[in-house]
Enzyme design. Structure first.
Site, PDB file in Angstrom:
ATOM      1  N   THR A  64       7.535 -14.100  -8.758  1.00 28.58           N
ATOM      2  CA  THR A  64       7.832 -12.744  -8.302  1.00 28.58           C
ATOM      3  C   THR A  64       8.161 -12.675  -6.823  1.00 28.58           C
ATOM      4  OG1 THR A  64       6.800 -10.573  -7.937  1.00 28.58           O
ATOM      5  CG2 THR A  64       5.327 -12.427  -7.998  1.00 28.58           C
TER       6      THR A  64
ATOM      7  N   TYR B 163      -1.915  -9.632  -7.070  1.00 26.24           N
ATOM      8  CA  TYR B 163      -0.858 -10.026  -8.013  1.00 26.24           C
ATOM      9  C   TYR B 163      -0.033 -11.180  -7.444  1.00 26.24           C
ATOM     10  CZ  TYR B 163       3.557  -9.902 -10.539  1.00 26.24           C
ATOM     11  OH  TYR B 163       4.669 -10.266 -11.235  1.00 26.24           O
TER      12      TYR B 163
ATOM     13  N   PHE C  21       5.884 -15.848 -19.688  1.00 28.06           N
ATOM     14  CA  PHE C  21       6.060 -14.486 -19.150  1.00 28.06           C
ATOM     15  C   PHE C  21       4.777 -13.669 -19.195  1.00 28.06           C
ATOM     16  CE2 PHE C  21      10.163 -15.766 -20.841  1.00 28.06           C
ATOM     17  CZ  PHE C  21      11.052 -15.318 -19.884  1.00 28.06           C
TER      18      PHE C  21
ATOM     19  N   LYS D  61       0.297 -15.321  -8.782  1.00 29.93           N
ATOM     20  CA  LYS D  61       1.558 -16.012  -9.099  1.00 29.93           C
ATOM     21  C   LYS D  61       1.733 -17.239  -8.207  1.00 29.93           C
ATOM     22  CE  LYS D  61       3.317 -13.601 -12.457  1.00 29.93           C
ATOM     23  NZ  LYS D  61       3.817 -14.193 -13.698  1.00 29.93           N
TER      24      LYS D  61
HETATM   25  N1  UFG Z   1       8.764   4.324  -6.306  1.00 29.85           N
HETATM   26  C1  UFG Z   1       8.768   5.676  -6.037  1.00 29.85           C
HETATM   27  N2  UFG Z   1       8.324   6.517  -7.021  1.00 29.85           N
HETATM   28  C2  UFG Z   1       7.860   6.082  -8.222  1.00 29.85           C
HETATM   29  C3  UFG Z   1       7.865   4.696  -8.484  1.00 29.85           C
HETATM   30  C4  UFG Z   1       8.321   3.851  -7.499  1.00 29.85           C
HETATM   31  O1  UFG Z   1       9.164   6.108  -4.953  1.00 29.85           O
HETATM   32  O2  UFG Z   1       7.450   6.899  -9.049  1.00 29.85           O
HETATM   33  C5  UFG Z   1       9.265   3.417  -5.280  1.00 29.85           C
HETATM   34  C6  UFG Z   1       8.250   2.379  -4.863  1.00 29.85           C
HETATM   35  O3  UFG Z   1       7.416   2.880  -3.849  1.00 29.85           O
HETATM   36  C7  UFG Z   1       9.150   1.240  -4.416  1.00 29.85           C
HETATM   37  C8  UFG Z   1      10.381   1.366  -5.322  1.00 29.85           C
HETATM   38  O4  UFG Z   1      10.344   2.699  -5.830  1.00 29.85           O
HETATM   39  O5  UFG Z   1       9.556   1.445  -3.103  1.00 29.85           O
HETATM   40  C9  UFG Z   1      10.360   0.406  -6.493  1.00 29.85           C
HETATM   41  O6  UFG Z   1       9.098   0.529  -7.117  1.00 29.85           O
HETATM   42  P1  UFG Z   1       8.768  -0.145  -8.523  1.00 29.85           P
HETATM   43  O7  UFG Z   1       7.369   0.241  -8.857  1.00 29.85           O
HETATM   44  O8  UFG Z   1       9.840   0.157  -9.507  1.00 29.85           O
HETATM   45  O9  UFG Z   1       8.867  -1.693  -8.216  1.00 29.85           O
HETATM   46  P2  UFG Z   1       8.113  -2.550  -7.086  1.00 29.85           P
HETATM   47  O10 UFG Z   1       9.145  -2.865  -6.050  1.00 29.85           O
HETATM   48  O11 UFG Z   1       6.857  -1.937  -6.620  1.00 29.85           O
HETATM   49  O12 UFG Z   1       7.631  -3.788  -7.960  1.00 29.85           O
HETATM   50  C10 UFG Z   1       8.395  -4.903  -8.138  1.00 29.85           C
HETATM   51  C11 UFG Z   1       7.899  -5.604  -9.407  1.00 29.85           C
HETATM   52  C12 UFG Z   1       6.497  -6.126  -9.192  1.00 29.85           C
HETATM   53  C13 UFG Z   1       6.476  -6.952  -7.930  1.00 29.85           C
HETATM   54  C14 UFG Z   1       6.935  -6.144  -6.742  1.00 29.85           C
HETATM   55  C15 UFG Z   1       6.936  -6.965  -5.482  1.00 29.85           C
HETATM   56  O13 UFG Z   1       7.911  -4.715 -10.507  1.00 29.85           O
HETATM   57  O14 UFG Z   1       6.109  -6.896 -10.305  1.00 29.85           O
HETATM   58  O15 UFG Z   1       8.249  -5.705  -6.991  1.00 29.85           O
HETATM   59  O16 UFG Z   1       6.886  -6.094  -4.371  1.00 29.85           O
HETATM   60  F1  UFG Z   1       5.224  -7.398  -7.678  1.00 29.85           F
END
Ligand code: UFG
Length: 329
Positions: free
Chosen positions: A116, A140, A72, A144
């Site tokens: 991922t 990233y 992990f 992976k």
């Molecule tokens: N978002 C917001 N405001 C915030 C944080 C996030 O609007 O403060 C939105 C992001 O733009 C996204 C969604 O909420 O649309 C989810 O965002 P996260 O950051 O929670 O998660 P991600 O989808 O960006 O990330 C996840 C995993 C990563 C992986 C990615 C693949 O955590 O490890 O999906 O796209 F790489």
């Protein structure tokens, strides 16, 4: 089985350690505590070490007669990987190769690797099947995918047995709320929303309101961390020498950023103010995956398929640990 969980002090690793221990596996955690928390590791089970230290890896594997590894330990922030690719290639790629080579030297032939949704980039089909062509759009995702390829090559050449689990959006906390999510800085949507409910932030920024989705915000497949842990446990039992398994671990159901915020308002009874911001670089509009393969082959099924129960689970952890593991020391 004697299992070394590399990165077992981190968010998903610690929940998996707990599940493996519950069913009687003999579990050791190898972690440098750069991101993980000592309080998340069962007492006496931490081997503090770094993936860059091949000697420490070899020692951990041989001294504990390890049968299988779960890996992990990786950096996981997409924007950070764009800004600091060297950090990501060094840890996520070189570190993982060090681990695979230490396993060869120690004669350990099984590994479960955390991959991922980011390997898919912007997928052609939703829900994304495992045979969708991997086309990462950020460093990233490339790190992976590089290790996914290395695993297949090591399986062919060295008879390694492996499983790749491609997670979607991990969230939630343990059902007894004793371990949960604690990143610093926090970038993930659900913990950020709950920090607003706790009065630690004034508002949540919604990144992008003009996506081609029903309400204009990004849609994600939120998968509970205990469902992820269960997937690791089950796939471990199916690994065979020289062969590889690759599964999506997801619910198949997507929720928009606005839907998640609305759910959190109900669960926390807090208004959770929002500010609208431009799109965040590298965010695909919709990421929802098919998990039919793992359901069919392993009998795995998500116990938390809805966003309400997931947000409730996260809220139980965050409201009882407003400073994360800082509350336990
Ligand atoms: N978002 C917001 N405001 C915030 C944080 C996030 O609007 O403060 C939105 C992001 O733009 C996204 C969604 O909420 O649309 C989810 O965002 P996260 O950051 O929670 O998660 P991600 O989808 O960006 O990330 C996840 C995993 C990563 C992986 C990615 C693949 O955590 O490890 O999906 O796209 F790489």
């Amino acid at each position: 089985m004697r299992i070394l969980v590399v990165g077992g002090a981190g968010y998903i690793g610690s929940h998996t350690v707990r599940r493996l221990t519950q069913v009687g596996h003999d579990v050791w955690v190898f972690d440098n505590l750069s991101v993980g928390h000592i309080a998340a590791v069962p007492a006496g089970r931490l081997i503090e070490g770094d993936l860059a230290d091949s000697g420490a890896l070899l020692k951990a594997l041989t001294e504990n007669s390890i049968d299988a590894v779960m890996h992990f330990a990786a950096f996981t922030s997409v924007p950070e990987s764009v800004a600091e690719p060297a950090k990501y290639y060094r840890n996520n790629v070189i570190g993982a190769i060090n681990l695979l080579d230490a396993m060869r030297e120690a004669g350990v032939g099984k590994i479960v690797f955390s991959s991922t949704a980011a390997v898919y980039g912007v997928p052609d089909h939703i829900p994304v099947p495992e045979d969708s062509p991997p086309r990462p759009i950020n460093p990233y995702g490339f790190t992976k995918l590089a290790i996914e390829h290395a695993l297949a090559d090591y399986a062919r050449a060295y008879n390694l047995g492996f499983a790749v689990l491609r997670y979607f959006n991990a969230c939630g906390a343990s059902s007894d709320s004793s371990i949960g999510e604690d990143h610093s800085p926090e970038t993930h949507l659900i913990p950020i929303i709950l920090q607003v409910a706790l009065g630690q932030r004034e508002h949540v920024a919604v990144f992008g309101t003009d996506y081609p989705t029903a309400d204009g915000t990004c849609v994600r497949d939120y998968i509970h961390v205990e469902d992820l842990a269960e997937a690791h446990l089950r796939v471990l039992a199916r690994i065979e020498p020289g062969k590889g398994l690759t599964y999506n671990v997801a619910t198949g159901v997507g929720f928009s950023v606005r839907q998640v915020i609305e759910t959190a308002r109900r669960v926390t009874n807090h208004p959770i103010p929002v500010v609208e911001r431009p799109r965040r670089a590298g965010d695909p509009p919709v990421l929802v995956a098919s998990s039919q393969s793992i359901q069919r082959d392993l009998g795995w099924t998500p116990r938390y398929p809805g966003i309400e129960a997931i947000v409730q689970s996260a809220w139980r952890w965050h409201s009882t640990h407003p400073r994360g593991y800082g509350d336990r020391s």
